[in-house]
Design an enzyme around this catalytic site. Structure first.
Site, PDB file in Angstrom:
ATOM      1  N   LYS A 171       0.591  -0.937  -0.050  1.00 32.60           N
ATOM      2  CA  LYS A 171       0.161   0.061  -0.052  1.00 32.60           C
ATOM      3  C   LYS A 171       0.944   1.545  -0.204  1.00 32.60           C
ATOM      4  O   LYS A 171       0.535   2.441   1.081  1.00 32.60           O
ATOM      5  CB  LYS A 171      -1.410  -0.029   0.708  1.00 32.60           C
ATOM      6  N   ILE A 204       5.305  10.826  -2.358  1.00 30.34           N
ATOM      7  CA  ILE A 204       5.014  11.530  -3.467  1.00 30.34           C
ATOM      8  C   ILE A 204       5.831  10.935  -4.831  1.00 30.34           C
ATOM      9  O   ILE A 204       6.103   9.456  -4.370  1.00 30.34           O
ATOM     10  CB  ILE A 204       5.878  13.203  -2.740  1.00 30.34           C
ATOM     11  N   PRO A 205       4.850  12.173  -5.742  1.00 31.83           N
ATOM     12  CA  PRO A 205       4.722  10.860  -6.827  1.00 31.83           C
ATOM     13  C   PRO A 205       5.892  10.106  -7.342  1.00 31.83           C
ATOM     14  O   PRO A 205       6.119   8.923  -7.668  1.00 31.83           O
ATOM     15  CB  PRO A 205       4.665  11.973  -8.360  1.00 31.83           C
ATOM     16  N   THR A 239       8.137   8.545  -5.205  1.00 31.64           N
ATOM     17  CA  THR A 239       8.939   7.717  -4.389  1.00 31.64           C
ATOM     18  C   THR A 239       7.699   6.707  -4.985  1.00 31.64           C
ATOM     19  O   THR A 239       8.227   5.353  -4.737  1.00 31.64           O
ATOM     20  CB  THR A 239       8.801   8.532  -3.186  1.00 31.64           C
ATOM     21  N   THR A 261     -11.449  -0.578   5.026  1.00 29.39           N
ATOM     22  CA  THR A 261     -12.175  -1.156   5.099  1.00 29.39           C
ATOM     23  C   THR A 261     -12.209  -0.650   7.606  1.00 29.39           C
ATOM     24  O   THR A 261     -12.947  -1.210   8.042  1.00 29.39           O
ATOM     25  CB  THR A 261     -12.561  -2.872   5.506  1.00 29.39           C
TER      26      THR A 261
HETATM   27  O1  C5P Z   1      -7.819 -13.105   6.942  1.00 30.37           O
HETATM   28  P1  C5P Z   1      -8.798 -12.309   6.325  1.00 30.37           P
HETATM   29  O2  C5P Z   1      -9.043 -13.162   5.363  1.00 30.37           O
HETATM   30  O3  C5P Z   1      -9.929 -11.482   6.885  1.00 30.37           O
HETATM   31  O4  C5P Z   1      -8.321 -11.509   5.605  1.00 30.37           O
HETATM   32  C1  C5P Z   1      -7.584 -10.596   4.503  1.00 30.37           C
HETATM   33  C2  C5P Z   1      -6.918 -10.295   3.836  1.00 30.37           C
HETATM   34  O5  C5P Z   1      -6.893  -8.997   3.170  1.00 30.37           O
HETATM   35  C3  C5P Z   1      -5.539  -9.735   4.979  1.00 30.37           C
HETATM   36  O6  C5P Z   1      -4.340  -9.541   4.377  1.00 30.37           O
HETATM   37  C4  C5P Z   1      -6.331  -7.903   5.032  1.00 30.37           C
HETATM   38  O7  C5P Z   1      -5.309  -7.635   5.406  1.00 30.37           O
HETATM   39  C5  C5P Z   1      -6.818  -8.236   3.481  1.00 30.37           C
HETATM   40  N1  C5P Z   1      -7.691  -5.941   3.675  1.00 30.37           N
HETATM   41  C6  C5P Z   1      -8.562  -6.305   4.510  1.00 30.37           C
HETATM   42  N2  C5P Z   1      -9.874  -5.363   3.826  1.00 30.37           N
HETATM   43  C7  C5P Z   1      -9.369  -4.540   3.265  1.00 30.37           C
HETATM   44  C8  C5P Z   1      -7.851  -4.383   2.499  1.00 30.37           C
HETATM   45  C9  C5P Z   1      -7.439  -5.732   2.657  1.00 30.37           C
HETATM   46  O8  C5P Z   1      -9.266  -6.835   5.168  1.00 30.37           O
HETATM   47  N3  C5P Z   1     -10.263  -3.208   2.531  1.00 30.37           N
END
Ligand code: C5P
Length: 229
Positions: A60, A64-65, A67, A113
């Protein structure tokens, strides 16, 4: 390519590779995050690739652009299939990364989320999480990213807004009999597909299972129960 991505959210390379070996019949892409990368560096990626599978590098990037672009370029040298970038890094960062030649796929992260509407307000972001996801999804498409990571609850609206030309990758997937752990909103693989997802990401239900291969197979079967979109 198979739609199931397994999140290797484990501490050691040994555990990660044992999950890769157990599930690879049903999985083409494995996701690795900062934990394994900081501990093992590129050797972890090399080993997954030597097993004939692709790597989704979920670091993730948000900077800055120049980098962000350099990070994506270096990830490409490690031979990863895809890497995540926060769409909120802004258009210039996304365009600079997207214009790299021979780069990996860039998948944009919308709103985490874990952030509620209240959290967004505290950050000075006034649209609702869904409105903000739609706004960021539009920017990702305009800047020619290859995909967007979003929850299933947002996927149908994103698909309607953006059309077919961009992949949607959905985490938070459970079978009806699985526990939800810390995910507040979960959906089944079947529902993810119906909503318009291209890939779904599963961590704990597979990596903590007594028989990861069996759960991976069940997840994939559930996906295929949905009519082809
Ligand atoms: O164990 P689980 O199925 O909940 O893992 C979901 C994976 O997806 C984890 O690696 C989590 O960091 C990632 N993830 C997430 N929700 C996001 C983005 C990524 O659960 N919005």
């Amino acid at each position: 390519m198979k739609p199931l991505i397994v999140a290797l959210d484990v501490e050691t390379e040994k555990e990660a590779l044992s999950i890769v070996r157990a599930t690879k019949k049903f999985v083409d892409v494995f996701k690795i995050g900062p934990g394994l990368v900081l501990r093992y560096g590129p050797s972890m990626i090399k080993k997954i690739r030597s097993a004939g599978r692709k790597v989704f590098l979920d670091l993730k990037f948000h900077d800055i652009p120049s980098t962000v672009a350099r990070s994506v370029k270096e990830a490409g040298k490690w031979g990863v299939f895809s890497a995540t970038v926060h769409i909120s890094a802004g258009e210039r960062a996304l365009r600079e990364a997207a214009s790299l030649r021979g780069r990996p796929e860039i998948w944009g992260v919308t709103v985490l989320t874990s952030l509620s509407e209240q959290d967004l307000l505290m950050l000075g972001i006034h649209p609702s999480p869904l409105e903000q996801v739609m706004r960021l999804g539009g920017i990702a498409k305009k800047c020619e990213l290859n995909g967007i990571v979003a929850s299933v609850g947002e996927t149908l609206s994103l698909r309607n807004l953006l059309g077919k030309g961009i992949k949607i990758i959905t985490p938070g997937i459970r079978l009806p009999e699985n526990s939800k752990e810390d995910q507040t909103r979960t959906s089944t693989p079947q529902h993810a597909r119906i909503s318009g997802a291209d890939f779904f990401v599963v961590g704990r239900p597979i990596i903590e299972a007594k028989d990861p291969k069996w759960v991976a197979e069940l997840m994939l079967k559930d996906w295929h129960k949905a009519p082809k979109q």
